[in-house]
Design a protein around this motif. Structure first.
Motif: not given
Length: 493
Positions: A102-104, A432-439
């Motif tokens: 997720r962080s990466a 945030e969109e970036r977190q949704i995609l990362a998850d």
């Protein structure tokens, strides 16, 4: 962020996953496992799990659906099940850590926005801040999703845009093409973002709202335990799942009901509770209901008042009391055989209780006019119970007596919750969109070989012609529903 969805990619991913023995429910299991891994106790608490998933991933999943996911975790050896309680298996859960991926992925998303912003300025004189760059990137992924999958994820040459006017989509397309040729490290980062977006679109597909799969004149008959929970005459860990199911049923157009004998049983349960409270008994002879009254400090007069208010409570809950249908020509069941199946599965201590369950199953069979196979939303009547063994015995009886696949007349409450949850769009997290995609990227984590199969399936579907949201819905629902029902029938759910 609003999204334009093409069903082609979602359908391709679901089909390939199904061919590899995975369904839509399995996609959420990593979220469950990650929360369980971080738990400080080995006993699994569904309320704590629900809260942990919402807090960690922004997802609100009904507790009934979470129970289905816990069974999947058990099948994977991540948890065990003893004495009707789920327990963590810490050494197995230790390998499920979404944090680093997720962080990466979040860091990669930010890097791509900076690179895209710089590219727009250097090549086209466009002064994009990170917010504008993000909007342009997502517009590109909306409009060119299939091309992005086959080109960027497929690690193929990204063709340069042919238009003359450098609008936002043109610039992102040019950025991808240039990265492929000039900066492979950036291109690999872009690949992560595209994968995350494609996977998020499988998990959260709002276009399902356009598909009408609501119940059509379906009467859902509730058993005694479920009604008492819906009336909040049980502790929260029992009443909340029932209320979640009630809300889903109403939202999906079902009509709530119970048979006269069920209403009478509820009356008797409450009367026994009142009698035992009057005798000063603190033994749970009436099960969860008496225990609730004792723990909440109810007096006999409080329960007597509830009995008098029962008709009003039913109206407020939207539950109508129905007389069982009369025997109709051709709608006969082998009731002695069904009775024996129920007794063998449940081990009733009271034949009176057994006959009430038997009458409920026979009643919904007649109310459903004996139709054996249909879509669940077209079933005219359905009996829902808190007792999984009742539903399993019923399913086995109909499969054996009618020698084939039969749409259930009786379902456990948690299974019905899961099936309805599959029908409705999973609300995209308020993140945030970036977190949704990362998850999504961290949780689903397909192998390189699977991504190749996704791309192949997309091309195959495109060659075959138009793909609709209905196709996506059927794939998402049918494979998971079949597995849930098979496991219920064989008593492994």
């Amino acid at each position: 962020m609003n999204r334009e969805h093409s069903p082609v990619i979602g359908l391709a991913i679901l089909k390939v996953n199904s061919d590899h023995g995975k369904d839509h429910i399995d996609s959420f299991v990593p979220f469950v496992a990650d929360v369980l891994r971080r738990s400080d106790t080995d006993v699994v608490s569904v309320p704590d799990l629900q809260e942990g998933i919402e807090r960690g991933f922004g997802l609100r999943i009904p507790r009934g659906a979470l129970r289905s996911m816990l069974h999947r975790c058990k099948q994977e050896g991540l948890i065990s099940f003893r004495d009707r309680i789920f327990y963590r298996v810490p050494e197995k859960l230790a390998s499920v850590d979404l944090g680093p991926r997720r962080s990466a992925a979040v860091e990669t998303y930010g890097l791509i926005l900076k690179e895209l912003s710089g590219f727009a300025s250097d090549r086209y004189g466009k002064e994009w801040d990170l917010q504008v760059a993000e909007a342009a990137l997502l517009d590109y992924l909306n409009e060119k999703s299939v091309e992005a999958l086959s080109g960027i994820v497929g690690d193929r040459v990204v063709p340069l845009p042919s238009q003359d006017v450098p609008d936002a989509i043109f610039i992102v397309n040019s950025f991808a093409a240039a990265a492929f040729v000039e900066r492979r490290a950036v291109f690999d980062c872009l690949k992560v973002v595209v994968k995350g977006r494609m996977l998020a679109d499988v998990l959260y597909y709002p276009a399902l709202e356009a598909i009408d799969r609501r119940f059509r004149n379906t009467e859902v008959f509730l058993d005694t335990g479920l009604i008492l929970r819906m009336l909040k005459l049980a502790h929260e860990d029992l009443s909340i799942p029932a209320l979640e199911l009630q809300e889903l049923l109403v939202q999906q157009g079902a009509r709530l009901a119970c048979f006269e004998h069920t209403y009478q049983e509820i009356h008797e349960v409450l009367q026994r509770c009142s009698d035992q409270l009057r005798q000063g008994s603190k033994r749970a002879d009436c099960g969860e209901t008496l225990q609730f009254f004792v723990d909440e400090g109810y007096r006999p007069s409080d329960v007597e008042l509830l009995i008098e208010k029962l008709p009003t409570l039913f109206v407020a809950a939207g539950i109508r009391v129905v007389r069982p249908p009369r025997i109709s020509s051709g709608l006969f069941l082998d009731e002695p055989k069904l009775e024996a199946a129920l007794q063998a599965a449940v081990g009733y201590r009271s034949r009176r209780v057994l006959l009430r369950d038997l009458d409920s199953i026979v009643g919904v069979y007649r109310a459903a006019r004996g139709v054996l196979k249909c879509h669940l939303e077209n079933r005219k009547a359905l009996f829902v119970t808190t007792n999984v063994r009742v539903a399993s015995a019923s399913a086995r009886y109909f499969a054996d007596d009618f020698r084939g696949s039969v749409t259930p007349f009786c379902l456990p409450a948690y299974v019905l919750t899961t099936l309805i949850w599959l029908k409705v769009p999973t609300r995209s997290p308020d993140l945030e969109e970036r977190q949704i995609l990362a998850d999504a990227y961290a949780a689903m984590n397909p192998s390189g070989a699977l991504w190749e199969k996704y791309i192949e399936e997309v091309e195959r579907l495109r060659e075959r012609g138009k793909v609709s949201e209905e196709d996506y819905y059927l794939m998402r629902f049918s494979s998971a529903a079949k597995r849930e029902l098979v496991e219920m029938t064989h008593g492994s759910a």
